[in-house]
Motif scaffolding. Structure first.
Motif, PDB file in Angstrom:
ATOM      1  N   UNK A 177       0.821  -1.216   0.000  1.00 31.22           N
ATOM      2  CA  UNK A 177       0.000   0.000   0.000  1.00 31.22           C
ATOM      3  C   UNK A 177       0.854   1.265   0.000  1.00 31.22           C
ATOM      4  N   UNK A 178       1.988   1.259   0.720  1.00 31.59           N
ATOM      5  CA  UNK A 178       2.826   2.467   0.756  1.00 31.59           C
ATOM      6  C   UNK A 178       3.416   2.752  -0.617  1.00 31.59           C
ATOM      7  N   UNK A 179       3.843   1.711  -1.321  1.00 32.38           N
ATOM      8  CA  UNK A 179       4.400   1.872  -2.668  1.00 32.38           C
ATOM      9  C   UNK A 179       3.309   2.348  -3.622  1.00 32.38           C
ATOM     10  N   UNK A 180       2.144   1.705  -3.562  1.00 34.24           N
ATOM     11  CA  UNK A 180       1.040   2.085  -4.444  1.00 34.24           C
ATOM     12  C   UNK A 180       0.622   3.538  -4.194  1.00 34.24           C
ATOM     13  N   UNK A 181       0.497   3.914  -2.913  1.00 29.67           N
ATOM     14  CA  UNK A 181       0.112   5.285  -2.576  1.00 29.67           C
ATOM     15  C   UNK A 181       1.117   6.297  -3.091  1.00 29.67           C
ATOM     16  N   UNK A 182       2.389   5.985  -2.944  1.00 26.28           N
ATOM     17  CA  UNK A 182       3.467   6.874  -3.407  1.00 26.28           C
ATOM     18  C   UNK A 182       3.432   7.020  -4.930  1.00 26.28           C
ATOM     19  N   UNK A 183       3.301   5.901  -5.635  1.00 28.42           N
ATOM     20  CA  UNK A 183       3.254   5.933  -7.099  1.00 28.42           C
ATOM     21  C   UNK A 183       2.017   6.679  -7.616  1.00 28.42           C
ATOM     22  N   UNK A 184       0.876   6.477  -6.967  1.00 20.96           N
ATOM     23  CA  UNK A 184      -0.344   7.183  -7.372  1.00 20.96           C
ATOM     24  C   UNK A 184      -0.141   8.698  -7.322  1.00 20.96           C
TER      25      UNK A 184
END
Length: 191
Positions: free
Chosen positions: A49-56
């Motif tokens: 989730x942290x990676x996805x949130x950052x990329x978004x």
């Protein structure tokens, strides 16, 4: 019917295979211009989730998707996707889309070794296989959030408006009932 699958990181291909098996067209959402296409539903897959949130945020996709979810785009979120939708995350100040009034505990079952498989009842569907991998669970929900399933007294599946959030990975099991349930949600929303 067309479903957008967030394809930045995580288990998105497995969701695409499920939908295609059920006759639903998928588009991968990898960059901002992909959001200009029409799609009737959204899948937020498991992963980090942290990676996805950052990329978004870095790809300037975050605000557009958040608004579409808030405006009622049917959304299926699994594992990390559930964390992206939570209004509160235990022991973490930062949240992401914050579209479901619930508090989530990350890695609630421990690391990879805390992964497990079970078969449990899910409201509106029946018995379904559930695969948990470094899974979160939902500590609490507020008014309007419908609890669909619990495992060992922990909430692991909820529905809030047109958002279906699961702590497990239905895309990893043979059973198609959860993806079919989501397709039916989309059909109802387009009537």
């Amino acid at each position: 019917m067309k479903v957008g699958v967030l394809a930045l990181q995580g288990a998105f291909i497995e969701h695409e295979k499920k939908l295609e098996k059920l006759g639903v067209e998928c588009i991968e959402l990898r960059q901002k211009k992909d959001l200009e296409q029409d799609f009737d539903g959204l899948i937020l897959p498991g992963g980090e989730s942290t990676v996805q949130g950052k990329l978004l945020k870095e790809l300037d996709m975050f605000d557009i998707l958040q608004k579409r979810i808030q405006d009622g785009l049917p959304t299926l979120a699994t594992c990390a996707g559930l964390i992206l939708l939570a209004k509160e995350i235990e022991n973490q100040n930062q949240t992401y889309f914050s579209t479901i009034p619930m508090t989530v505990k990350r890695n609630a079952y421990g690391r990879q070794l805390g992964s497990f498989h079970t078969i449990e009842e899910m409201k509106g569907i029946g018995k379904v296989p559930m695969t948990f991998i470094r899974a979160p669970y939902i500590e609490s929900v507020q008014d309007g959030v419908d609890i669909l399933s619990k495992v060992n007294d922990n909430i692991i599946a909820v529905q809030y408006k047109k958002q279906l959030a699961l702590a497990f990975h239905p895309e990893l099991d043979e059973d198609d009932s959860i993806h079919q349930y989501f397709i039916n949600m989309i059909k109802k929303s387009t009537m």
